[in-house]
Design an enzyme around this catalytic site. Structure first.
Site, short mmCIF file in Angstrom:
data_model
loop_
_atom_site.label_atom_id
_atom_site.label_comp_id
_atom_site.label_asym_id
_atom_site.label_seq_id
_atom_site.Cartn_x
_atom_site.Cartn_y
_atom_site.Cartn_z
N HIS A 14 0.62 -1.07 0.22
CA HIS A 14 0.15 0.11 -0.10
C HIS A 14 1.07 1.30 -0.14
CE1 HIS A 14 -3.71 -2.49 1.68
NE2 HIS A 14 -3.75 -2.15 0.49
N CYS B 286 -3.81 -3.47 -15.18
CA CYS B 286 -4.21 -2.35 -14.27
C CYS B 286 -3.65 -2.50 -12.99
CB CYS B 286 -5.60 -2.43 -13.96
SG CYS B 286 -6.41 -4.20 -13.37
#
Length: 574
Positions: A208, A506
């Protein structure tokens, strides 16, 4: 004396020290670019040795539990408020971190310790230790939450002790931040005009923190194990293309390189699209978004549409499922930000590290391999049914194009066929994510059922290499440049060409300009990135031919390591 410290991969000897640095540390490149400035490091997280361990009297324990709950609530509210000031992945991560501060299991463990007489601060530490062990043993996506949970612990303990909330320094001048690791909540708050480069001793390329760094456009290197060799206060640099961090470089050499980097940055800033190679082969450059705010921001970038709309923000931190009307409003915000343009929407990717409060979550021995993504349909079919109904309703109206809708965690042809049927009933365009190796191996059969596929390289790398994408020791294995991962992407690209259907990427790999050229050479037709990375990818593609991309792809496939794949591809591209 030059000291070269290595971790995940060693720089090639001829270019090992291009700027004459006194110390070089090598890690895994995450966000490209060169940044030069003063080295700063975070202050020490709060120590716990001085906490008063006096046993709480039994009559005072209920009040101590209330004090703990209040502190946890304050921390959760602060993180939620920060989420409201952010968008996209940063907002999603902050909401998920706030959820940890409100987690009933963690709060229950702390209250159990308090009921035994432990002061609230020590109870928070004990509860965290318990859950850290559980998350670490589970591995995979759950192990990613260890840094987040420790961050929540530190903030709650600080609140209980009445001291300043821990965090990272805000430098007075543009600086290079070096850290063991950063909580995503801290990364989301970085000011890219002050922190111009970032390197971490831990972390992986699809963590993240790495994703947020890319969203902010900060040159970043992770898994740089020897960062302790570089002293705070020295002048240093982060080279996000080569994956190196250096201290005390030769001022003349680094000045020339910085000037070149600034010139390149101006070229990137001036690129407006559309995506195509120098010989005219079209490659759609798209944006990854997570809500209406990030979509409107992304629409200002030189992108042709949305390649990944993560819909989780509508569901996280909800006590009950959002209504169809609520979902319609959210989806229309994104669709209307790109009128008449392509918008690819991923259905809910819940489960594992993103549990839903309004479903009964069972304990899973390995959540990353468990009931996540489209698999939730078996137990809760109404959640996906309502989402598809909302997407169909959101697409109605003048000027709105039918969204492309894809499902995460598809592993079989039967799953693809079932999903495609449900999507077509709503008048939408069906596709699936290729994240599971079986989906890549079955690409021909899957593409016979759907109209497009999009490759999620973060999970595909993790599952292909059987390596936790958050493990710094395994960061090289989860590098999307791994030849095995590229081989699976090539298989999907070839299937797309045979079926004459679009194949997108993606995952975070699409934001690497060099790797983007390789992906195009493997048959990928669109690349979806953080909006901040779109121009760099588009500019790089516009400087090479399709044949150069194919040559680079062949070279990368024949490599035996990510480092060799990068070097050989770079050579083929000139």
């Amino acid at each position: 004396m030059i000291q070269v410290s290595t971790n995940a991969q060693a720089p090639n000897a001829p270019d090992a020290n291009p700027f004459g640095a006194e110390v070089i540390v090598t890690g895994v490149p995450v966000v490209g670019g060169l940044a030069y400035g003063r080295i700063v490091k975070p202050g020490a997280r709060p120590g716990f040795g001085d906490i008063d361990a006096t046993e709480i009297a039994e009559s005072l324990r209920p009040a101590e539990s209330e004090r703990f709950a209040a502190a946890a609530g304050v921390v959760a509210d602060r993180l939620t408020e920060r989420a409201s000031r952010n968008s996209g992945v940063a907002a999603e991560v902050l909401i998920a971190t706030a959820a940890l501060a409100r987690d009933r299991g963690w709060i229950g463990a702390a209250n159990k310790a308090i009921s035994g007489g432990a002061p609230a601060a020590l109870a928070a530490i004990a509860a965290t230790d318990q859950f850290v062990e559980v998350f670490t043993n589970l591995g995979g996506l759950m192990a990613e939450r260890v840094t987040d949970l420790k961050d929540v612990r530190d903030r709650v303990v600080a609140e209980l002790l009445g001291v300043a909330e821990p965090g990272i320094p805000v430098p007075d001048e543009p600086s290079i931040l070096l850290a063991d690791d950063l909580a995503p909540a801290d990364t989301a708050e970085l000011d890219p005009t002050k922190v111009i480069g970032l390197a971490m001793r831990l972390g992986g390329p699809s963590s993240h923190t790495s994703i947020i760094a890319r969203q902010l456009g900060i040159p970043c290197v992770v898994a740089a194990g020897a960062l302790g060799d570089i002293d705070s206060g020295a002048m240093g640099y982060v080279d996000g293309d080569l994956g190196t961090v250096g201290s005390s470089p030769d001022p003349e050499l680094i000045s020339v390189a910085v000037a070149q980097a600034h010139a390149r940055a101006k070229e990137i800033a001036g690129w407006r699209g559309p995506g195509r190679t120098s010989d005219g082969h079209p490659v759609a450059i798209l944006a990854n978004v997570a809500d209406g705010s990030s979509a409107r921001e992304g629409a200002r970038a030189p992108v042709e549409g949305v390649g990944l709309f993560r819909t989780e923000l509508a569901f996280l931190e909800r006590a009950d499922e959002p209504s169809v009307a609520e979902q319609v409003a959210l989806y229309r915000e994104v669709i209307d930000a790109f009128p008449g343009r392509k918008v690819v929407i991923r259905t809910l990717d819940a489960g594992s590290d993103k549990p839903l409060k309004f479903v009964n979550n069972t304990e899973e021995p390995n959540p990353a391999m468990g009931v996540r993504g489209n698999r939730i349909v078996k137990s809760y079919p109404e959640i996906r049914d309502n989402q598809l109904r909302a997407l169909g309703e959101a697409a109605k109206g003048d000027g709105r194009s039918a969204p492309w809708v894809m499902a995460p965690m598809i592993a079989t042809v039967d799953e693809a066929r079932e999903f495609a049927g449900a999507v077509r009933l709503q008048g939408l365009i069906p596709g699936v994510m290729v994240e599971v190796p079986s989906a890549a191996l079955l690409a021909d059969g899957i593409l016979a059922e759907v109209d497009f596929v999009s490759i999620g390289t973060n999970d595909l790398a993790q599952y292909t290499m059987a390596a936790d994408r958050m493990s710094p020791e395994l960061a090289e294995l989860t590098d999307p440049w791994q030849p095995a991962v590229l081989a699976l992407i090539a298989k999907v690209g070839e299937a797309g060409q045979r079926a004459n259907k679009p194949v997108g990427v993606c995952g975070e790999a699409a934001a690497d300009p060099l790797l983007a050229c390789v992906l195009v050479g493997l048959g990928v037709t669109s690349l979806s990135t953080a909006p901040a990375a779109a121009a760099a990818v588009g500019l790089q593609l516009g400087e090479v031919t399709l044949q150069q991309c194919r040559n680079a792809a062949a070279a990368a496939l024949n490599a035996v390591s990510p480092a060799q794949a990068r070097d050989d591809a770079r050579t083929k591209l000139g």
